[in-house]
Design an enzyme around this catalytic site. Structure first.
Site, PDB file in Angstrom:
ATOM      1  N   HIS A 198       8.252 -98.643 -18.449  1.00 20.51           N
ATOM      2  CA  HIS A 198       8.012 -97.645 -17.413  1.00 20.51           C
ATOM      3  C   HIS A 198       6.889 -98.086 -16.464  1.00 20.51           C
ATOM      4  O   HIS A 198       5.814 -97.474 -16.441  1.00 20.51           O
ATOM      5  CB  HIS A 198       7.669 -96.312 -18.090  1.00 20.51           C
ATOM      6  CG  HIS A 198       7.472 -95.163 -17.158  1.00 20.51           C
ATOM      7  ND1 HIS A 198       8.053 -95.087 -15.904  1.00 20.51           N
ATOM      8  CD2 HIS A 198       6.749 -94.003 -17.291  1.00 20.51           C
ATOM      9  CE1 HIS A 198       7.700 -93.958 -15.318  1.00 20.51           C
ATOM     10  NE2 HIS A 198       6.908 -93.295 -16.136  1.00 20.51           N
ATOM     11  N   CYS A 212       7.273 -91.920 -26.889  1.00 14.47           N
ATOM     12  CA  CYS A 212       6.499 -91.971 -25.650  1.00 14.47           C
ATOM     13  C   CYS A 212       6.769 -93.292 -24.926  1.00 14.47           C
ATOM     14  O   CYS A 212       6.751 -94.358 -25.548  1.00 14.47           O
ATOM     15  CB  CYS A 212       5.009 -91.865 -25.944  1.00 14.47           C
ATOM     16  SG  CYS A 212       4.560 -90.425 -26.940  1.00 14.47           S
ATOM     17  N   ILE A 237       3.008 -98.354 -21.450  1.00 13.29           N
ATOM     18  CA  ILE A 237       2.366 -98.945 -20.270  1.00 13.29           C
ATOM     19  C   ILE A 237       3.072-100.271 -19.994  1.00 13.29           C
ATOM     20  O   ILE A 237       3.300-101.058 -20.920  1.00 13.29           O
ATOM     21  CB  ILE A 237       0.859 -99.151 -20.539  1.00 13.29           C
ATOM     22  CG1 ILE A 237       0.158 -97.794 -20.677  1.00 13.29           C
ATOM     23  CG2 ILE A 237       0.215 -99.985 -19.439  1.00 13.29           C
ATOM     24  CD1 ILE A 237      -1.268 -97.900 -21.175  1.00 13.29           C
ATOM     25  N   CYS A 254       5.725 -90.686 -10.926  1.00 17.27           N
ATOM     26  CA  CYS A 254       6.761 -91.507 -11.566  1.00 17.27           C
ATOM     27  C   CYS A 254       8.070 -91.497 -10.788  1.00 17.27           C
ATOM     28  O   CYS A 254       8.973 -92.286 -11.086  1.00 17.27           O
ATOM     29  CB  CYS A 254       7.000 -91.024 -12.989  1.00 17.27           C
ATOM     30  SG  CYS A 254       5.508 -91.015 -14.001  1.00 17.27           S
TER      31      CYS A 254
END
Length: 378
Positions: A326, A207, A210, A83
């Protein structure tokens, strides 16, 4: 760093972009950045990406972008750091300019994830863990790892799930004003706290999602533009069982300390921050590791509203990974995109008078961290 500046920025919308390939996303962000920089001569192209081979069946990204943009037979490379791929690619561009190897570099990052089934994406993401470890073979995942940290944090402090929800709510509220963000719908604290559980105590809003998307930066030698005054990178343990203190992400702490030393500034001098909130718990731990709060007290800043406008320092004014999205290889550059807009005075959720900004990008379970500090020189 001496006279390394950002002169161009570009970013696609983040979310489900089914009609565009990874190459098209990278080209779109790169063209925006080059246009904003008035199409300078580019000496090299650095690409941040983690899973293009596994999910998009596409490698040679650097060569593809240089060719399709007509940049000539210049050196190109793809850089991978999970990441933190985007932050690492940007750091290497700054170093090459600082060393006098190149004058101007195009740095782009992107990921195409939404077209793949969730189990396929999760398997690809889990490549950022130590495949030979007992933890990986036992099935530890990234939500599981950061869920463990959250439970330990609750055990050692007076923090609770409400404070995680307050992080997610803050970032959702910021994302509502970001036209490029993945999630702009309003949410309430109660909705966040009662959302579907992913892994105790992390719910759906805790969280990062995707995401498809890309971002790009043109960095050059000179004194015009937003100046890069620090660039640092550190590594950390790759297994939870090797972490000396579960509540301290050592790579963030070390990279932050190095960046502050380079810049000659401390955390108290930073006006706005984009940091790696892959999970709401990560934002609290990163706040502490970057020196904005003592160990175990970051939750108090959240509770007091100190990481919002009007507080000590606004954090993740783009909406962060939790709500802006993300797309892994793009994340570090999207953070830099936002802080550069802040220093130009053109950002969504603009911080009045912002003069110094920090971007922190994390990879793995704390395996990599980059920190960059910028100033507009005012």
């Amino acid at each position: 760093m001496k006279q390394v500046t950002v002169i161009g920025t570009g970013m696609t919308k983040f979310g489900t972009l089914a009609d565009k390939s990874l190459k098209q996303l990278l080209l779109e962000a790169s063209f925006q950045a080059l246009k904003e920089a008035s199409f300078p001569k580019i000496d090299a192209v650095f690409i941040g990406n983690f899973m293009s081979g596994a999910l998009a069946n596409q490698e040679i990204l650097g060569s593809l972008i240089a060719h399709d943009l007509g940049l000539g037979p210049i050196p190109t490379v793809k850089m991978e750091g999970a990441c933190a791929s985007g932050g690492i690619a940007f750091r290497h561009a700054c170093e090459m300019i600082e060393a006098g190897i190149y004058d101007t570099v195009l740095v782009a990052g992107g990921e195409k994830m939404k077209h793949a089934q969730s189990d396929v994406v999760m398997q690809a993401i889990n490549a950022a863990m130590d495949t030979d470890s007992n933890e990986k073979k036992a099935g530890l995942s990234f939500p599981g790892f950061f869920g463990i940290l959250a439970n330990r944090y609750f055990y050692e402090t007076d923090a609770s799930k409400k404070h995680l929800a307050m992080v997610a709510l803050k970032n959702r509220e910021y994302a509502r004003n970001n036209p490029n963000a993945q999630y702009r719908d309003p949410a309430t604290l109660e909705e966040i706290m009662n959302a579907r559980m992913i892994t105790e105590p992390l719910g759906l809003f805790d969280c990062s999602p995707i995401t498809d998307g890309a971002a790009a930066i043109v960095v050059t030698r000179g004194d015009k533009g937003i100046r890069v005054i620090a660039s640092s990178q550190a590594s950390g343990p790759t297994q939870a069982q090797e972490v000396e203190d579960l509540l301290t992400i050592s790579a963030i702490k070390q990279s932050g300390s190095m960046a502050y030393e380079q810049a000659g500034f401390g955390p108290e001098d930073i006006d706005v921050i984009e940091l790696h909130d892959c999970f709401s718990m990560t934002e609290i731990l990163a706040i502490e590791a970057l020196g904005l709060a003592e160990r175990g007290e970051g939750w108090k800043l959240i509770e007091e509203g100190q990481t919002k406008h009007g507080g000590k320092v606004p954090v993740n004014t783009s909406g962060g990974l939790l709500s802006r999205g993300h797309p892994i290889g793009a994340t570090g550059l999207a953070q830099i995109y936002q802080v550069v807009q802040q220093l130009r005075g053109t950002a969504c959720n603009q911080v009045d008078g912002a003069r110094i900004a920090l971007a922190q990008n994390l990879g793995g379970t704390g395996s990599y961290s980059t920190v960059h500090i910028f100033t507009n020189g005012r």
